[in-house]
Design a protein around this motif. Structure first.
Motif, PDB file in Angstrom:
ATOM      1  N   GLN A 210       2.023  -7.834  17.598  1.00  0.00           N
ATOM      2  CA  GLN A 210       3.416  -8.230  17.809  1.00  0.00           C
ATOM      3  C   GLN A 210       3.632  -9.209  18.962  1.00  0.00           C
ATOM      4  OE1 GLN A 210       6.009  -7.183  15.762  1.00  0.00           O
ATOM      5  NE2 GLN A 210       4.325  -6.336  14.568  1.00  0.00           N
ATOM      6  N   GLU A 211       2.617  -9.435  19.787  1.00  0.00           N
ATOM      7  CA  GLU A 211       2.838 -10.220  21.004  1.00  0.00           C
ATOM      8  C   GLU A 211       2.549 -11.706  20.794  1.00  0.00           C
ATOM      9  OE1 GLU A 211       4.327  -8.532  23.129  1.00  0.00           O
ATOM     10  OE2 GLU A 211       3.745  -6.498  22.590  1.00  0.00           O
TER      11      GLU A 211
ATOM     12  N   ILE B 225       7.604 -16.288  24.119  1.00  0.00           N
ATOM     13  CA  ILE B 225       6.430 -15.782  24.842  1.00  0.00           C
ATOM     14  C   ILE B 225       6.708 -14.377  25.373  1.00  0.00           C
ATOM     15  CG2 ILE B 225       4.865 -16.168  26.794  1.00  0.00           C
ATOM     16  CD1 ILE B 225       4.652 -18.317  24.569  1.00  0.00           C
ATOM     17  N   THR B 226       5.791 -13.440  25.085  1.00  0.00           N
ATOM     18  CA  THR B 226       5.951 -12.073  25.596  1.00  0.00           C
ATOM     19  C   THR B 226       4.912 -11.723  26.658  1.00  0.00           C
ATOM     20  OG1 THR B 226       4.572 -11.126  23.830  1.00  0.00           O
ATOM     21  CG2 THR B 226       6.941 -11.265  23.408  1.00  0.00           C
ATOM     22  N   VAL B 227       3.752 -12.381  26.596  1.00  0.00           N
ATOM     23  CA  VAL B 227       2.669 -12.112  27.550  1.00  0.00           C
ATOM     24  C   VAL B 227       2.106 -13.449  28.016  1.00  0.00           C
ATOM     25  CG1 VAL B 227       0.405 -11.016  27.903  1.00  0.00           C
ATOM     26  CG2 VAL B 227       2.057  -9.960  26.357  1.00  0.00           C
TER      27      VAL B 227
ATOM     28  N   GLN C 291      10.877  -9.966  35.915  1.00  0.00           N
ATOM     29  CA  GLN C 291       9.573  -9.306  35.834  1.00  0.00           C
ATOM     30  C   GLN C 291       8.742  -9.640  37.073  1.00  0.00           C
ATOM     31  OE1 GLN C 291       8.587  -7.414  33.209  1.00  0.00           O
ATOM     32  NE2 GLN C 291      10.446  -7.777  32.025  1.00  0.00           N
ATOM     33  N   ARG C 292       8.028  -8.633  37.584  1.00  0.00           N
ATOM     34  CA  ARG C 292       7.055  -8.938  38.628  1.00  0.00           C
ATOM     35  C   ARG C 292       5.765  -9.434  37.991  1.00  0.00           C
ATOM     36  NH1 ARG C 292       7.457  -8.085  43.871  1.00  0.00           N
ATOM     37  NH2 ARG C 292       5.233  -7.983  44.204  1.00  0.00           N
TER      38      ARG C 292
ATOM     39  N   LEU D 141       9.834 -12.499  27.829  1.00  0.00           N
ATOM     40  CA  LEU D 141       8.615 -12.186  28.580  1.00  0.00           C
ATOM     41  C   LEU D 141       8.577 -10.717  29.019  1.00  0.00           C
ATOM     42  CD1 LEU D 141       6.061 -13.639  29.699  1.00  0.00           C
ATOM     43  CD2 LEU D 141       7.297 -13.893  31.851  1.00  0.00           C
ATOM     44  N   LYS D 142       7.465 -10.047  28.678  1.00  0.00           N
ATOM     45  CA  LYS D 142       7.287  -8.646  29.076  1.00  0.00           C
ATOM     46  C   LYS D 142       6.268  -8.499  30.198  1.00  0.00           C
ATOM     47  CE  LYS D 142       6.182  -6.712  25.070  1.00  0.00           C
ATOM     48  NZ  LYS D 142       6.005  -5.713  24.004  1.00  0.00           N
TER      49      LYS D 142
END
Length: 557
Positions: A248-249, A298-300, A349-350, A325-326
């Motif tokens: 999924q990413e 973009i998630t990662v 997000q850090r 973004l995760k």
């Protein structure tokens, strides 16, 4: 094997990994290609490729390498490509037939290429046409007998590939060369009519010769076994349990795949989970990368401090930061707290900081991907990994004190290629001596203090460049900073700061005052030099050694 840091692992992260289900790298990738056949595996410059296509093309290329070029298990195969689809195809093809991949920076000079190819004994190479003229200069001094040349647009639709090639030639980006070679497209056509013969591979077979960056002397080939790479794939996937979803990413790959960080994390660990890898051949100027964020959810992503810093200082990125973004993973150099704070403010997000080195395939530590990450820390040792901070005699130092970080785990290399003396200095009784100065707290979180070789000695006091750079970077008018030691008649060494201003009104006096408020006297830079940019490695790591050499050779500090 129980360690005190395991209690800080997120609940769904395992203490130990198991790679018994994977025979070799190619098998792990083939399984993903079968499971996620119709999902997009690769995206590059507006072109997509699914997992079924990736496996088919890799098989065609493997057949060509084996049946036409006569390459056999254990032969070294150089891959000298930027982040284009041909890289995963070539790498996977080589692994299918037991070749040892020699990943090479396409920007290498002929001198650097000569060293790596002679040292590795590479027999064949795939290279992008933009840099084939450099290979031509040194080819006769190597063992390379077969050359495959590809163009940036070879995996684009026909019209787009032709257009890209024409534009690049008109711009003079493809210098002429007279090598004897097979084109990548031709190699695929030949291989499509044949089949490769599977080879017997086990965990102890050599998979990759990954050359160290060479920033500390002659570049050495770290021998990474199938088991080393598979272990690190499993360790990375284990760290991500519960945080990322299989298949999924969308994984931003701006760091080069020929570098072990992106190779292990973006490509091998995440692609084997059915993720979509978005390849960025040229992330600099940073506007190129900002466009990718606008185009893809973009998630990662993986990055280095300088990349994150460039993004947060870009007005387009500031005006529309990514919402999808995760996880942003930072490595290869310290992520400065000022950069991390600005990134968190912008994206919510850090940056999750981790640590690794070529000799460990590369990941050894990472912060928990939940809320337990600690600012400034490289995190906890990954599953099945031990880490200690020791003195020069190998004796563990008390928690909180500095010493050299040493590591033991299934991802640690077998040694340096044909360099037993160098191997003996680095691998001692099964432990990898990293050359990094570190400390650990009572919970098992580790902190890199600095590279042993970069430490500055001022009147008997140790000064760690990271600390001074962190202070300089926290000044609102500073874009980037690097700190080195220069010869000084009164104090052995003095601290010199190289600064790239964000604001042209910045003065040295402002920096002196800023440092005086946050650093004890001996840590403060004695010399300052403003620059428009700092020298960096291919992944954006600042080359302190080059700055140190320039400063000491010039005699003017």
């Amino acid at each position: 094997m129980g360690h005190d840091w395991h209690k800080f692992y997120p609940s769904n992260v395992l203490n130990e990994i198991d790679i018994s289900g994977w025979d070799h790298i190619a098998a792990a990738m083939e399984r993903a290609c079968e499971k996620f056949a119709d999902k997009i595996a690769l995206s590059c410059a507006g072109t997509d490729m699914n997992y079924r296509q990736l496996d088919r093309l890799a098989s065609h290329f493997a057949a060509f390498l084996q049946q036409d070029l006569g390459l056999k298990k254990g032969d070294r195969f150089a891959i000298m490509l930027p982040n284009i689809m041909q890289f995963p195809i070539a790498f996977m093809a080589a692994q299918k037939i037991g070749l040892i991949c020699v990943n090479t920076n396409p920007l290498y000079t002929p001198r650097e290429m000569r060293h790596q190819f002679k040292d590795s004994g590479a027999k064949a190479i795939i290279i992008v046409d933009m840099f084939a003229h450099n290979l031509e200069q040194i080819l006769r001094e190597t063992d390379i007998t077969s050359v495959i040349v590809t163009s940036i647009g070879d995996q684009f639709p026909l019209w787009k590939g032709a257009l890209v090639g024409t534009v690049m030639r008109l711009k003079g980006l493809i210098p002429g060369f007279k090598l004897e070679y097979t084109s990548f497209k031709e190699a695929l056509q030949i291989g499509a009519k044949k089949q490769y013969t599977p080879v017997q591979l086990d965990h102890q077979d050599l998979a990759i010769l990954q050359y160290t960056g060479g920033t500390t002397g002659v570049s050495k080939g770290a021998m990474l076994l199938q088991s080393n790479i598979l272990s690190n794939m499993a360790q990375i996937q284990n760290c991500a349990r519960g945080q990322i979803v299989e298949g999924q990413e969308v994984v931003l790959t701006a760091l080069p795949l020929y570098h072990v960080f992106a190779l292990a994390v973006n490509f091998l660990a995440f692609l084997a989970m059915g993720q979509r890898m978005v390849l960025v051949p040229k992330p600099i100027p940073i506007e190129n990368l900002v466009k990718v964020f606008k185009k893809h959810p973009i998630t990662v992503m993986t990055g280095v401090n300088t990349l994150f810093n460039a993004l947060i200082n870009n007005s387009d990125f500031q005006s529309s930061p990514p919402k999808s973004l995760k996880i942003a993973l930072g490595g290869a150099m310290a992520v400065q707290e000022s950069v991390n704070a600005a990134w968190q403010k912008l994206t919510g997000q850090r940056i999750v900081e981790g640590f690794g080195l070529t000799e460990a395939s590369p990941v050894t530590h990472v912060n928990p991907l939940n809320e337990d990450m600690r600012p400034g820390s490289i995190g906890l040792p990954v599953a099945s990994t031990e880490a200690k901070v020791v003195d020069e005699n190998g004796k563990e130092v008390p928690h909180g004190e500095s010493g050299e970080l040493i590591i033991r785990g299934p991802q640690v290399m077998a040694g340096y290629w044909q360099k037993p003396d160098e191997t003996a200095k680095t691998l001692k009784n099964g432990w990898l001596w990293t050359g990094d100065m570190a400390r650990r707290d009572q919970d098992g979180f580790f902190y890199i203090v600095d590279r042993k070789k970069d430490m500055i000695l001022v009147s008997g006091f140790n000064v760690f460049p990271n600390e001074v750079e962190e202070v300089l970077a926290s000044h609102p008018k500073v874009l980037e900073a690097a700190v080195v030691g220069v010869a000084d008649p009164n104090s052995s060494e003095a601290v010199k700061a190289f600064v790239v201003p964000k604001d042209k009104s910045l003065t040295i006096d402002e920096l002196r005052d800023h440092c005086a408020s946050q650093l004890t006297n001996y840590k403060r830079p004695k010399h300052f030099e403003f620059r428009s940019e700092l020298p960096k490695t291919n992944v954006g790591k600042i080359l302190r050694r080059q700055l140190r050499d320039e400063a000491n050779h010039s005699g003017t500090h």
